[in-house]
Write an enzyme that holds these catalytic residues in place. Structure first.
Site, short mmCIF file in Angstrom:
data_model
loop_
_atom_site.label_atom_id
_atom_site.label_comp_id
_atom_site.label_asym_id
_atom_site.label_seq_id
_atom_site.Cartn_x
_atom_site.Cartn_y
_atom_site.Cartn_z
N ASP A 49 0.86 -1.19 0.00
CA ASP A 49 0.00 0.00 0.00
C ASP A 49 0.90 1.24 0.00
O ASP A 49 0.66 2.20 0.74
CB ASP A 49 -0.95 -0.01 1.20
CG ASP A 49 -1.99 1.10 1.12
OD1 ASP A 49 -2.16 1.68 0.02
OD2 ASP A 49 -2.61 1.41 2.15
N HIS B 56 -2.71 0.80 11.73
CA HIS B 56 -2.41 -0.58 11.32
C HIS B 56 -0.93 -0.69 10.99
O HIS B 56 -0.26 0.30 10.76
CB HIS B 56 -3.25 -0.95 10.10
CG HIS B 56 -3.26 0.13 9.05
ND1 HIS B 56 -4.25 1.08 8.97
CD2 HIS B 56 -2.38 0.45 8.07
CE1 HIS B 56 -3.99 1.92 7.98
NE2 HIS B 56 -2.86 1.56 7.42
N ASP C 32 -5.08 -4.22 11.89
CA ASP C 32 -5.23 -3.07 12.81
C ASP C 32 -4.55 -3.36 14.14
O ASP C 32 -4.69 -4.47 14.70
CB ASP C 32 -6.72 -2.82 13.09
CG ASP C 32 -7.35 -1.90 12.06
OD1 ASP C 32 -7.03 -2.02 10.87
OD2 ASP C 32 -8.19 -1.07 12.46
N ARG D 27 1.29 14.10 9.55
CA ARG D 27 -0.02 13.92 8.94
C ARG D 27 -0.45 12.54 9.46
O ARG D 27 0.19 11.53 9.15
CB ARG D 27 0.12 13.94 7.42
CG ARG D 27 -1.16 13.67 6.63
CD ARG D 27 -1.26 12.23 6.23
NE ARG D 27 -2.28 12.00 5.20
CZ ARG D 27 -2.71 10.80 4.86
NH1 ARG D 27 -2.22 9.73 5.45
NH2 ARG D 27 -3.61 10.66 3.92
N ASP E 176 -2.47 9.34 9.68
CA ASP E 176 -3.23 8.55 8.72
C ASP E 176 -4.42 7.86 9.40
O ASP E 176 -4.31 7.39 10.54
CB ASP E 176 -2.27 7.48 8.15
CG ASP E 176 -2.91 6.61 7.10
OD1 ASP E 176 -3.18 7.13 6.01
OD2 ASP E 176 -3.13 5.42 7.37
N LEU F 221 -9.09 4.07 15.19
CA LEU F 221 -8.15 3.47 16.15
C LEU F 221 -8.82 2.45 17.07
O LEU F 221 -8.21 1.44 17.42
CB LEU F 221 -7.47 4.55 17.00
CG LEU F 221 -6.64 5.60 16.24
CD1 LEU F 221 -5.86 6.46 17.23
CD2 LEU F 221 -5.69 4.95 15.24
N GLU G 296 -12.34 0.02 18.33
CA GLU G 296 -13.55 -0.67 17.89
C GLU G 296 -14.46 -0.87 19.10
O GLU G 296 -13.96 -1.16 20.20
CB GLU G 296 -13.23 -2.08 17.33
CG GLU G 296 -12.29 -2.09 16.15
CD GLU G 296 -10.83 -1.84 16.53
OE1 GLU G 296 -10.42 -2.30 17.61
OE2 GLU G 296 -10.12 -1.18 15.75
N GLU H 275 -5.93 13.13 8.95
CA GLU H 275 -6.57 12.57 7.76
C GLU H 275 -7.82 11.84 8.24
O GLU H 275 -7.76 10.69 8.69
CB GLU H 275 -5.66 11.59 7.02
CG GLU H 275 -6.21 11.22 5.65
CD GLU H 275 -6.57 9.76 5.45
OE1 GLU H 275 -7.24 9.44 4.46
OE2 GLU H 275 -6.19 8.93 6.29
N HIS I 251 -2.62 11.71 -3.22
CA HIS I 251 -2.21 10.43 -3.79
C HIS I 251 -3.34 9.41 -3.80
O HIS I 251 -3.15 8.28 -4.23
CB HIS I 251 -1.04 9.89 -2.97
CG HIS I 251 -1.45 9.64 -1.54
ND1 HIS I 251 -1.85 10.66 -0.70
CD2 HIS I 251 -1.55 8.51 -0.82
CE1 HIS I 251 -2.18 10.14 0.48
NE2 HIS I 251 -2.01 8.83 0.43
C1 NOJ Z 1 -5.05 6.83 3.86
C2 NOJ Z 1 -3.94 6.92 2.87
O1 NOJ Z 1 -3.95 8.21 2.30
C3 NOJ Z 1 -4.13 5.82 1.86
O2 NOJ Z 1 -3.27 5.96 0.77
C4 NOJ Z 1 -3.97 4.49 2.57
O3 NOJ Z 1 -4.25 3.43 1.68
C5 NOJ Z 1 -4.90 4.38 3.77
N1 NOJ Z 1 -4.94 5.57 4.57
C6 NOJ Z 1 -4.48 3.25 4.67
O4 NOJ Z 1 -3.32 3.59 5.37
#
Ligand code: NOJ
Ligand code: CA
Length: 540
Positions: free
Chosen positions: A75, A118, A185, A213, A215, A220, A222, A257, A324
Protein backbone atom coordinates in the site's frame (compact mmCIF):
# COMPACT_ATOMS: atom_id res chain seq x y z
CA UNK A 1 6.13 37.78 34.10
CA UNK A 2 8.05 40.87 32.88
CA UNK A 3 5.89 44.03 33.01
CA UNK A 4 5.33 45.71 29.62
CA UNK A 5 8.05 48.22 28.76
CA UNK A 6 6.46 51.70 28.40
CA UNK A 7 9.32 52.71 26.12
CA UNK A 8 8.29 50.10 23.57
CA UNK A 9 4.69 50.92 22.71
CA UNK A 10 5.29 49.36 19.29
CA UNK A 11 5.68 45.94 20.83
CA UNK A 12 2.36 46.20 22.63
CA UNK A 13 0.60 46.88 19.33
CA UNK A 14 2.20 43.96 17.49
CA UNK A 15 -0.35 41.38 16.39
CA UNK A 16 0.07 38.08 18.22
CA UNK A 17 2.26 35.80 16.13
CA UNK A 18 0.34 33.05 14.37
CA UNK A 19 1.74 29.54 14.54
CA UNK A 20 3.90 28.79 11.50
CA UNK A 21 1.53 26.23 9.99
CA UNK A 22 -1.28 28.82 9.76
CA UNK A 23 0.62 30.84 7.16
CA UNK A 24 2.49 28.03 5.44
CA UNK A 25 1.96 26.37 2.09
CA UNK A 26 2.59 22.62 2.27
CA UNK A 27 3.88 20.46 -0.58
CA UNK A 28 3.07 16.75 -0.49
CA UNK A 29 5.83 14.53 -1.80
CA UNK A 30 6.58 10.84 -2.01
CA UNK A 31 10.33 10.13 -1.67
CA UNK A 32 9.93 7.09 -3.93
CA UNK A 33 8.77 9.07 -6.94
CA UNK A 34 10.56 12.42 -6.63
CA UNK A 35 14.23 12.03 -7.48
CA UNK A 36 16.52 9.04 -7.79
CA UNK A 37 20.17 9.69 -6.90
CA UNK A 38 21.86 6.34 -7.49
CA UNK A 39 20.36 5.04 -10.71
CA UNK A 40 18.35 2.19 -9.22
CA UNK A 41 15.14 3.71 -10.50
CA UNK A 42 13.73 4.48 -7.06
CA UNK A 43 13.60 7.94 -5.54
CA UNK A 44 15.59 8.42 -2.35
CA UNK A 45 16.55 10.93 0.36
CA UNK A 46 19.78 12.09 -1.29
CA UNK A 47 17.71 12.74 -4.44
CA UNK A 48 15.08 14.67 -2.52
CA UNK A 49 17.80 16.66 -0.75
CA UNK A 50 19.27 17.63 -4.11
CA UNK A 51 15.85 18.96 -5.16
CA UNK A 52 15.31 21.11 -2.06
CA UNK A 53 16.49 24.29 -3.81
CA UNK A 54 13.72 23.74 -6.40
CA UNK A 55 11.13 23.49 -3.62
CA UNK A 56 12.47 26.48 -1.70
CA UNK A 57 12.50 28.48 -4.96
CA UNK A 58 8.95 27.40 -5.75
CA UNK A 59 7.89 29.24 -2.60
CA UNK A 60 6.43 26.49 -0.45
CA UNK A 61 7.11 26.53 3.29
CA UNK A 62 6.72 22.93 4.40
CA UNK A 63 6.85 19.41 3.02
CA UNK A 64 4.62 16.47 3.86
CA UNK A 65 6.50 13.24 3.25
CA UNK A 66 4.42 10.15 2.61
CA UNK A 67 5.57 7.01 4.45
CA UNK A 68 9.28 6.33 3.95
CA UNK A 69 9.58 3.51 6.48
CA UNK A 70 10.66 -0.08 5.78
CA UNK A 71 7.65 -1.71 4.19
CA UNK A 72 6.69 -4.33 1.60
CA UNK A 73 4.95 -1.32 -0.05
CA UNK A 74 1.82 -3.21 -0.98
CA UNK A 75 0.00 0.00 0.00
CA UNK A 76 2.83 2.34 -1.04
CA UNK A 77 4.30 2.38 2.46
CA UNK A 78 1.05 2.75 4.43
CA UNK A 79 1.91 -0.84 5.39
CA UNK A 80 4.74 -0.17 7.83
CA UNK A 81 7.12 -2.98 8.79
CA UNK A 82 9.40 -0.92 11.07
CA UNK A 83 8.41 2.41 12.65
CA UNK A 84 11.93 3.56 13.47
CA UNK A 85 13.87 3.32 10.25
CA UNK A 86 14.01 4.36 6.60
CA UNK A 87 13.21 2.01 3.71
CA UNK A 88 16.65 0.81 2.52
CA UNK A 89 15.88 1.84 -1.06
CA UNK A 90 15.29 5.44 0.12
CA UNK A 91 18.57 5.64 2.05
CA UNK A 92 19.52 5.54 5.71
CA UNK A 93 18.53 7.40 8.86
CA UNK A 94 21.65 9.50 8.32
CA UNK A 95 20.45 10.41 4.83
CA UNK A 96 17.17 11.50 6.39
CA UNK A 97 19.04 13.56 9.02
CA UNK A 98 21.06 15.26 6.28
CA UNK A 99 17.86 15.95 4.35
CA UNK A 100 16.18 17.48 7.41
CA UNK A 101 19.16 19.63 8.18
CA UNK A 102 19.26 20.99 4.65
CA UNK A 103 15.48 21.51 4.53
CA UNK A 104 15.62 23.47 7.79
CA UNK A 105 18.60 25.48 6.56
CA UNK A 106 16.51 26.51 3.55
CA UNK A 107 13.61 27.47 5.81
CA UNK A 108 11.44 24.46 4.96
CA UNK A 109 9.65 22.49 7.69
CA UNK A 110 9.00 18.79 7.26
CA UNK A 111 6.09 16.68 8.48
CA UNK A 112 5.69 12.97 7.80
CA UNK A 113 2.94 10.42 7.68
CA UNK A 114 2.26 8.64 10.93
CA UNK A 115 0.39 5.39 10.38
CA UNK A 116 -1.13 4.63 13.79
CA UNK A 117 -4.08 2.44 12.90
CA UNK A 118 -2.41 -0.58 11.32
CA UNK A 119 0.91 -2.21 10.46
CA UNK A 120 2.01 -4.42 7.61
CA UNK A 121 1.38 -8.13 8.13
CA UNK A 122 5.17 -8.37 7.69
CA UNK A 123 5.80 -6.27 10.81
CA UNK A 124 7.64 -8.39 13.43
CA UNK A 125 4.84 -7.56 15.91
CA UNK A 126 2.27 -9.25 13.69
CA UNK A 127 4.59 -12.12 12.82
CA UNK A 128 4.97 -12.76 16.55
CA UNK A 129 1.26 -12.23 17.28
CA UNK A 130 0.22 -14.88 14.76
CA UNK A 131 2.01 -17.49 16.85
CA UNK A 132 -1.06 -17.46 19.07
CA UNK A 133 -2.43 -16.29 22.42
CA UNK A 134 0.68 -17.39 24.31
CA UNK A 135 2.83 -14.90 22.45
CA UNK A 136 3.20 -11.52 24.23
CA UNK A 137 2.42 -9.74 20.94
CA UNK A 138 -0.88 -11.56 20.42
CA UNK A 139 -2.92 -8.81 22.16
CA UNK A 140 -1.27 -6.13 20.00
CA UNK A 141 -3.83 -6.95 17.28
CA UNK A 142 -7.61 -7.47 17.26
CA UNK A 143 -8.62 -11.15 17.04
CA UNK A 144 -11.85 -13.10 16.76
CA UNK A 145 -12.91 -16.73 16.81
CA UNK A 146 -15.83 -16.13 14.45
CA UNK A 147 -15.13 -13.01 12.38
CA UNK A 148 -18.69 -11.84 13.12
CA UNK A 149 -18.06 -8.93 15.49
CA UNK A 150 -18.33 -5.21 14.66
CA UNK A 151 -20.75 -5.86 11.81
CA UNK A 152 -21.70 -2.15 11.92
CA UNK A 153 -18.32 -1.06 10.56
CA UNK A 154 -18.39 -0.15 6.88
CA UNK A 155 -15.85 -1.54 4.43
CA UNK A 156 -13.59 1.26 3.29
CA UNK A 157 -12.08 -0.53 0.31
CA UNK A 158 -15.29 -2.04 -1.04
CA UNK A 159 -14.39 -3.97 -4.15
CA UNK A 160 -10.88 -4.77 -2.95
CA UNK A 161 -11.85 -6.45 0.34
CA UNK A 162 -15.03 -8.35 1.13
CA UNK A 163 -14.78 -8.22 4.93
CA UNK A 164 -13.01 -6.32 7.73
CA UNK A 165 -11.96 -9.70 9.15
CA UNK A 166 -9.33 -11.98 7.59
CA UNK A 167 -8.52 -15.56 8.53
CA UNK A 168 -5.01 -16.28 9.76
CA UNK A 169 -4.19 -19.94 9.36
CA UNK A 170 -1.22 -19.83 11.71
CA UNK A 171 -3.11 -18.24 14.63
CA UNK A 172 -6.27 -20.20 13.76
CA UNK A 173 -8.28 -17.00 14.25
CA UNK A 174 -9.61 -14.00 12.37
CA UNK A 175 -7.88 -10.61 12.66
CA UNK A 176 -9.40 -7.15 12.16
CA UNK A 177 -8.36 -4.85 9.33
CA UNK A 178 -10.08 -1.63 8.14
CA UNK A 179 -7.94 -1.39 5.00
CA UNK A 180 -6.27 -4.18 3.01
CA UNK A 181 -6.07 -7.63 4.61
CA UNK A 182 -2.28 -7.25 4.64
CA UNK A 183 -2.73 -4.28 7.05
CA UNK A 184 -3.86 -5.72 10.41
CA UNK A 185 -5.23 -3.07 12.81
CA UNK A 186 -3.32 -2.46 16.01
CA UNK A 187 -5.27 -2.97 19.23
CA UNK A 188 -5.39 0.38 21.04
CA UNK A 189 -7.14 -1.23 24.02
CA UNK A 190 -3.79 -2.84 24.82
CA UNK A 191 -1.68 -0.35 26.82
CA UNK A 192 1.73 -1.32 25.33
CA UNK A 193 0.41 -0.40 21.86
CA UNK A 194 -0.64 3.05 23.07
CA UNK A 195 2.69 3.71 24.81
CA UNK A 196 4.84 2.31 22.01
CA UNK A 197 3.20 4.50 19.39
CA UNK A 198 3.79 7.57 21.57
CA UNK A 199 7.46 6.55 21.74
CA UNK A 200 7.51 6.27 17.94
CA UNK A 201 6.26 9.87 17.84
CA UNK A 202 9.05 10.96 20.22
CA UNK A 203 11.63 9.13 18.11
CA UNK A 204 10.81 11.17 14.99
CA UNK A 205 10.31 14.47 16.79
CA UNK A 206 13.70 13.99 18.49
CA UNK A 207 15.17 13.45 15.04
CA UNK A 208 13.80 16.84 14.01
CA UNK A 209 10.50 16.30 12.20
CA UNK A 210 8.10 19.23 12.55
CA UNK A 211 4.97 17.16 12.94
CA UNK A 212 2.77 14.51 11.38
CA UNK A 213 -0.02 13.92 8.94
CA UNK A 214 -1.83 11.26 10.94
CA UNK A 215 -3.23 8.55 8.72
CA UNK A 216 -6.66 6.92 9.08
CA UNK A 217 -7.45 8.69 12.34
CA UNK A 218 -11.11 7.68 12.88
CA UNK A 219 -10.46 3.96 13.15
CA UNK A 220 -8.15 3.47 16.15
CA UNK A 221 -10.72 1.79 18.43
CA UNK A 222 -13.55 -0.67 17.89
CA UNK A 223 -16.72 -1.05 19.94
CA UNK A 224 -19.64 -3.42 19.38
CA UNK A 225 -22.86 -1.77 18.26
CA UNK A 226 -21.10 1.21 16.66
CA UNK A 227 -19.68 1.98 13.22
CA UNK A 228 -16.21 1.77 14.84
CA UNK A 229 -15.39 5.32 13.73
CA UNK A 230 -14.80 8.53 15.69
CA UNK A 231 -15.19 6.76 19.04
CA UNK A 232 -14.59 8.74 22.27
CA UNK A 233 -11.60 6.47 23.03
CA UNK A 234 -9.99 7.51 19.73
CA UNK A 235 -10.47 11.18 20.60
CA UNK A 236 -9.01 10.62 24.07
CA UNK A 237 -5.90 9.00 22.62
CA UNK A 238 -5.38 11.85 20.13
CA UNK A 239 -5.75 14.34 22.98
CA UNK A 240 -2.93 12.47 24.78
CA UNK A 241 -0.81 12.68 21.66
CA UNK A 242 -1.43 16.43 21.44
CA UNK A 243 -0.55 16.90 25.11
CA UNK A 244 2.74 15.11 24.45
CA UNK A 245 3.51 17.60 21.68
CA UNK A 246 2.51 20.64 23.73
CA UNK A 247 4.61 19.56 26.71
CA UNK A 248 7.65 18.06 25.05
CA UNK A 249 7.76 19.50 21.52
CA UNK A 250 6.02 22.88 21.24
CA UNK A 251 5.72 24.37 17.76
CA UNK A 252 5.17 21.02 16.03
CA UNK A 253 1.94 20.22 14.25
CA UNK A 254 -0.60 17.38 13.98
CA UNK A 255 -2.76 17.15 10.86
CA UNK A 256 -5.73 14.78 10.69
CA UNK A 257 -6.57 12.57 7.76
CA UNK A 258 -10.21 11.97 8.69
CA UNK A 259 -12.46 11.77 5.66
CA UNK A 260 -15.61 12.73 7.53
CA UNK A 261 -18.58 15.08 7.32
CA UNK A 262 -17.94 18.57 8.75
CA UNK A 263 -19.57 17.88 12.14
CA UNK A 264 -17.50 14.74 12.79
CA UNK A 265 -14.44 16.44 11.39
CA UNK A 266 -14.81 19.38 13.73
CA UNK A 267 -14.58 17.06 16.72
CA UNK A 268 -10.98 16.26 15.74
CA UNK A 269 -9.86 19.75 16.67
CA UNK A 270 -10.84 18.78 20.23
CA UNK A 271 -12.09 21.19 22.84
CA UNK A 272 -10.71 23.36 25.64
CA UNK A 273 -8.47 21.26 27.89
CA UNK A 274 -8.55 18.36 25.42
CA UNK A 275 -7.16 19.76 22.21
CA UNK A 276 -6.50 17.32 19.38
CA UNK A 277 -5.36 18.28 15.86
CA UNK A 278 -4.24 21.78 14.87
CA UNK A 279 -5.40 21.06 11.31
CA UNK A 280 -7.83 18.69 9.62
CA UNK A 281 -7.87 18.01 5.90
CA UNK A 282 -10.84 19.72 4.33
CA UNK A 283 -12.35 16.77 2.44
CA UNK A 284 -15.75 18.45 1.95
CA UNK A 285 -14.08 21.39 0.18
CA UNK A 286 -11.92 19.24 -2.13
CA UNK A 287 -14.96 17.48 -3.59
CA UNK A 288 -16.95 20.72 -3.92
CA UNK A 289 -14.11 22.44 -5.80
CA UNK A 290 -14.38 19.82 -8.53
CA UNK A 291 -18.17 20.10 -8.60
CA UNK A 292 -17.79 23.87 -9.17
CA UNK A 293 -15.19 23.34 -11.89
CA UNK A 294 -17.33 20.72 -13.66
CA UNK A 295 -20.56 22.71 -13.49
CA UNK A 296 -18.90 26.06 -14.10
CA UNK A 297 -20.97 27.30 -11.18
CA UNK A 298 -19.38 28.96 -8.16
CA UNK A 299 -22.55 29.32 -6.06
CA UNK A 300 -22.58 25.95 -4.21
CA UNK A 301 -18.86 26.41 -3.53
CA UNK A 302 -19.50 29.83 -2.03
CA UNK A 303 -22.32 28.35 0.07
CA UNK A 304 -20.03 25.61 1.38
CA UNK A 305 -17.24 28.07 2.18
CA UNK A 306 -19.62 30.42 3.98
CA UNK A 307 -21.11 27.59 6.00
CA UNK A 308 -17.79 25.97 6.85
CA UNK A 309 -17.44 26.16 10.62
CA UNK A 310 -14.50 28.01 12.11
CA UNK A 311 -12.32 25.36 13.74
CA UNK A 312 -12.20 25.59 17.52
CA UNK A 313 -9.06 25.93 19.66
CA UNK A 314 -7.21 28.09 17.13
CA UNK A 315 -7.20 25.26 14.60
CA UNK A 316 -7.28 25.61 10.83
CA UNK A 317 -8.42 23.80 7.70
CA UNK A 318 -5.87 21.99 5.56
CA UNK A 319 -7.16 22.69 2.03
CA UNK A 320 -6.18 20.61 -0.99
CA UNK A 321 -7.25 19.82 -4.52
CA UNK A 322 -5.71 16.42 -5.09
CA UNK A 323 -3.48 13.98 -3.28
CA UNK A 324 -2.21 10.43 -3.79
CA UNK A 325 -5.66 8.86 -3.23
CA UNK A 326 -8.76 8.82 -5.40
CA UNK A 327 -10.93 11.95 -5.39
CA UNK A 328 -13.41 10.83 -2.78
CA UNK A 329 -17.05 11.61 -3.51
CA UNK A 330 -18.65 10.25 -0.34
CA UNK A 331 -19.84 13.68 0.77
CA UNK A 332 -21.09 14.85 -2.61
CA UNK A 333 -24.82 15.01 -3.43
CA UNK A 334 -25.89 12.11 -5.70
CA UNK A 335 -26.81 14.53 -8.52
CA UNK A 336 -23.34 16.06 -8.34
CA UNK A 337 -21.71 12.61 -8.26
CA UNK A 338 -23.39 11.89 -11.58
CA UNK A 339 -22.13 15.17 -13.01
CA UNK A 340 -18.62 14.43 -11.75
CA UNK A 341 -18.54 10.96 -13.25
CA UNK A 342 -19.93 12.27 -16.54
CA UNK A 343 -17.48 15.18 -16.63
CA UNK A 344 -14.30 13.58 -15.31
CA UNK A 345 -14.85 9.85 -15.72
CA UNK A 346 -14.63 9.58 -19.51
CA UNK A 347 -12.18 6.70 -19.08
CA UNK A 348 -14.04 3.97 -17.15
CA UNK A 349 -10.77 2.95 -15.49
CA UNK A 350 -10.86 6.24 -13.56
CA UNK A 351 -13.56 4.95 -11.18
CA UNK A 352 -12.25 3.51 -7.92
CA UNK A 353 -13.87 3.00 -4.48
CA UNK A 354 -16.78 5.21 -5.52
CA UNK A 355 -14.41 8.06 -6.44
CA UNK A 356 -12.09 9.04 -9.28
CA UNK A 357 -8.44 8.05 -9.39
CA UNK A 358 -7.01 10.91 -11.42
CA UNK A 359 -4.43 13.63 -10.96
CA UNK A 360 -5.36 17.29 -11.25
CA UNK A 361 -4.17 17.77 -14.85
CA UNK A 362 -6.26 15.04 -16.52
CA UNK A 363 -9.27 16.09 -14.41
CA UNK A 364 -9.00 19.60 -15.85
CA UNK A 365 -8.35 18.46 -19.41
CA UNK A 366 -4.63 19.36 -19.25
CA UNK A 367 -5.72 22.99 -19.72
CA UNK A 368 -2.96 25.20 -18.26
CA UNK A 369 -5.40 28.05 -17.63
CA UNK A 370 -7.78 25.96 -15.58
CA UNK A 371 -4.85 24.27 -13.81
CA UNK A 372 -3.51 27.69 -12.82
CA UNK A 373 -6.96 28.87 -11.77
CA UNK A 374 -7.54 25.86 -9.53
CA UNK A 375 -4.18 26.26 -7.80
CA UNK A 376 -4.45 30.05 -7.41
CA UNK A 377 -7.91 29.62 -5.89
CA UNK A 378 -6.57 27.02 -3.47
CA UNK A 379 -3.73 29.37 -2.50
CA UNK A 380 -6.08 32.32 -1.94
CA UNK A 381 -8.81 30.62 0.11
CA UNK A 382 -8.77 30.85 3.91
CA UNK A 383 -6.94 27.85 5.37
CA UNK A 384 -3.55 26.23 4.84
CA UNK A 385 -3.04 25.03 1.24
CA UNK A 386 -1.50 21.67 0.43
CA UNK A 387 -0.14 21.18 -3.11
CA UNK A 388 0.42 17.70 -4.51
CA UNK A 389 3.84 17.28 -6.14
CA UNK A 390 3.73 17.57 -9.90
CA UNK A 391 0.50 19.55 -10.02
CA UNK A 392 2.55 22.74 -10.40
CA UNK A 393 3.61 21.46 -13.84
CA UNK A 394 0.35 19.69 -14.68
CA UNK A 395 1.86 16.20 -14.39
CA UNK A 396 -0.28 13.45 -15.90
CA UNK A 397 -1.37 10.11 -14.46
CA UNK A 398 -1.33 6.54 -15.72
CA UNK A 399 -4.54 4.55 -15.55
CA UNK A 400 -2.84 1.35 -16.65
CA UNK A 401 -1.37 1.01 -13.14
CA UNK A 402 -3.37 -0.81 -10.46
CA UNK A 403 -5.31 0.73 -7.54
CA UNK A 404 -4.13 4.30 -6.81
CA UNK A 405 -0.58 3.91 -8.16
CA UNK A 406 -1.57 5.63 -11.40
CA UNK A 407 -1.85 9.01 -9.67
CA UNK A 408 1.55 8.65 -8.03
CA UNK A 409 3.47 9.19 -11.25
CA UNK A 410 7.14 10.18 -10.87
CA UNK A 411 8.07 13.84 -10.96
CA UNK A 412 9.18 14.74 -14.49
CA UNK A 413 12.29 16.89 -14.30
CA UNK A 414 13.42 17.04 -17.89
CA UNK A 415 12.79 15.50 -21.28
CA UNK A 416 16.14 13.75 -21.01
CA UNK A 417 15.56 12.14 -17.63
CA UNK A 418 12.79 9.88 -18.84
CA UNK A 419 14.52 6.69 -17.93
CA UNK A 420 15.09 7.86 -14.34
CA UNK A 421 12.40 5.68 -12.88
CA UNK A 422 11.75 2.05 -13.44
CA UNK A 423 11.37 -0.75 -10.94
CA UNK A 424 9.91 0.48 -7.66
CA UNK A 425 9.27 -2.38 -5.30
CA UNK A 426 6.89 -4.75 -6.97
CA UNK A 427 5.69 -2.14 -9.45
CA UNK A 428 7.13 -0.59 -12.51
CA UNK A 429 6.45 3.12 -12.50
CA UNK A 430 6.89 4.68 -15.88
CA UNK A 431 6.70 8.45 -16.26
CA UNK A 432 3.24 9.83 -16.96
CA UNK A 433 2.25 10.07 -20.60
CA UNK A 434 3.13 13.50 -21.94
CA UNK A 435 6.32 13.93 -19.89
CA UNK A 436 8.47 15.03 -22.85
CA UNK A 437 6.37 18.22 -22.86
CA UNK A 438 5.28 18.29 -19.22
CA UNK A 439 8.49 18.58 -17.25
CA UNK A 440 10.23 21.15 -15.07
CA UNK A 441 13.10 21.93 -17.44
CA UNK A 442 10.80 22.75 -20.33
CA UNK A 443 8.47 24.87 -18.24
CA UNK A 444 11.39 26.78 -16.71
CA UNK A 445 12.26 27.93 -20.25
CA UNK A 446 8.73 29.15 -21.00
CA UNK A 447 7.76 32.28 -19.05
CA UNK A 448 4.07 31.61 -19.80
CA UNK A 449 4.18 28.06 -18.38
CA UNK A 450 2.01 26.72 -15.60
CA UNK A 451 5.07 26.37 -13.38
CA UNK A 452 5.85 30.08 -13.77
CA UNK A 453 2.26 31.06 -12.97
CA UNK A 454 1.98 28.85 -9.90
CA UNK A 455 5.38 29.97 -8.61
CA UNK A 456 4.53 33.64 -9.23
CA UNK A 457 1.31 33.26 -7.26
CA UNK A 458 3.10 31.51 -4.39
CA UNK A 459 5.48 34.48 -4.17
CA UNK A 460 2.61 36.95 -4.48
CA UNK A 461 0.93 35.20 -1.55
CA UNK A 462 4.12 35.64 0.45
CA UNK A 463 4.15 39.39 -0.19
CA UNK A 464 0.49 39.88 0.81
CA UNK A 465 -0.42 38.93 4.37
CA UNK A 466 -4.12 39.43 3.53
CA UNK A 467 -3.94 36.34 1.31
CA UNK A 468 -2.46 34.27 4.12
CA UNK A 469 -4.28 35.41 7.20
CA UNK A 470 -6.95 37.92 6.13
CA UNK A 471 -10.61 37.81 7.09
CA UNK A 472 -12.68 36.55 4.16
CA UNK A 473 -15.85 38.12 2.77
CA UNK A 474 -17.70 36.84 -0.30
CA UNK A 475 -19.23 39.34 -2.72
CA UNK A 476 -22.31 38.93 -4.88
CA UNK A 477 -21.74 38.59 -8.59
CA UNK A 478 -24.20 38.58 -11.48
CA UNK A 479 -22.45 35.65 -13.21
CA UNK A 480 -23.00 32.20 -11.61
CA UNK A 481 -19.49 31.10 -12.55
CA UNK A 482 -17.71 34.06 -10.98
CA UNK A 483 -16.46 33.65 -7.42
CA UNK A 484 -15.55 36.98 -5.81
CA UNK A 485 -14.05 37.29 -2.35
CA UNK A 486 -12.05 39.82 -0.39
CA UNK A 487 -9.37 39.00 2.11
CA UNK A 488 -8.55 41.76 4.56
CA UNK A 489 -5.69 42.04 7.05
CA UNK A 490 -5.11 45.41 8.72
CA UNK A 491 -4.83 48.08 6.03
CA UNK A 492 -4.45 45.56 3.25
CA UNK A 493 -7.23 44.10 1.17
CA UNK A 494 -7.00 41.69 -1.77
CA UNK A 495 -9.98 41.04 -4.01
CA UNK A 496 -10.01 37.72 -5.87
CA UNK A 497 -12.17 37.35 -8.98
CA UNK A 498 -12.10 33.71 -10.03
CA UNK A 499 -14.06 32.76 -13.13
CA UNK A 500 -14.93 29.07 -12.79
CA UNK A 501 -17.50 29.41 -15.53
CA UNK A 502 -17.32 28.71 -19.22
CA UNK A 503 -18.10 32.26 -20.41
CA UNK A 504 -16.55 35.67 -19.87
CA UNK A 505 -18.04 37.45 -16.82
CA UNK A 506 -18.25 41.06 -15.75
CA UNK A 507 -17.78 42.68 -12.35
CA UNK A 508 -18.21 46.28 -11.15
CA UNK A 509 -15.29 47.40 -9.05
CA UNK A 510 -16.42 49.77 -6.29
CA UNK A 511 -13.03 51.52 -6.33
CA UNK A 512 -9.86 51.45 -8.44
CA UNK A 513 -7.74 48.36 -7.84
CA UNK A 514 -4.18 47.37 -8.65
CA UNK A 515 -3.78 44.15 -10.65
CA UNK A 516 -1.25 42.43 -8.38
CA UNK A 517 -0.57 39.69 -10.89
CA UNK A 518 -0.13 41.54 -14.18
CA UNK A 519 0.39 45.10 -12.94
CA UNK A 520 -1.65 48.20 -13.86
CA UNK A 521 -4.80 49.78 -12.45
CA UNK A 522 -8.35 48.63 -13.11
CA UNK A 523 -11.52 50.50 -12.36
CA UNK A 524 -15.26 50.33 -12.91
CA UNK A 525 -16.49 47.59 -15.20
CA UNK A 526 -13.99 44.72 -15.54
CA UNK A 527 -14.35 41.50 -17.47
CA UNK A 528 -12.85 38.21 -16.38
CA UNK A 529 -12.34 35.69 -19.21
CA UNK A 530 -13.52 32.11 -18.62
CA UNK A 531 -10.94 30.19 -16.62
CA UNK A 532 -9.11 33.35 -15.52
CA UNK A 533 -8.28 34.87 -12.16
CA UNK A 534 -7.83 38.54 -11.25
CA UNK A 535 -5.94 39.30 -8.04
CA UNK A 536 -6.62 42.91 -7.15
CA UNK A 537 -5.07 45.00 -4.40
CA UNK A 538 -6.14 48.26 -2.78
CA UNK A 539 -4.51 51.66 -3.25
CA UNK A 540 -1.30 51.75 -1.18
C1 NOJ B 1 -5.05 6.83 3.86
C2 NOJ B 1 -3.94 6.92 2.87
O1 NOJ B 1 -3.95 8.21 2.30
C3 NOJ B 1 -4.13 5.82 1.86
O2 NOJ B 1 -3.27 5.96 0.77
C4 NOJ B 1 -3.97 4.49 2.57
O3 NOJ B 1 -4.25 3.43 1.68
C5 NOJ B 1 -4.90 4.38 3.77
N1 NOJ B 1 -4.94 5.57 4.57
C6 NOJ B 1 -4.48 3.25 4.67
O4 NOJ B 1 -3.32 3.59 5.37
CA1 CA C 1 17.61 5.44 -5.66
Amino acid sequence: MTPPDPLRPQAAREAPRLPWWREAVFYQVNVRTFQDSNGDGVGDFPGLTARLPYLAGLGVDALWLQPFYPSPRRDDGYDVADYRDVHPEYGTLDDLRAFLQEAHRLGLRVVADLVLNHTSDQHPWFQAARQGPENPFFPWYVWSETGQEYAGARRLLGGAETSNWAWDGQAGKYYWHRFFAHQPDLNYDHPPVRETMLDVVRFWLDLGLDGFRVDAVPFLYEREGTGCENLPQTHAYIARLRTLLEREYPDRVLIAEANQRPQNLLAYFGGPGAEEFQMCFNFPLAAQLFVALARGDARPLRALLEQLPTPPCGGGWANFLRNHDELNLRMVDPADVQVLHAHYGADPRAALYGGLRRRLAPLLGHDPRRLALAQMLLLALPGTPFLYYGDEIGLGDDLSLPDRFGLRTPMAWSAAAGAGFSPAGTLTLPLAPGWPQVNVERQEQDPASLLHRVRAFLHLRRRHPALRTGETRFLDTAAPGLLAFERTAGEEQVLMLVNLGHVESAFELPAPRLDLDRGGWLEGHVTVPAGEVLTLGTMP
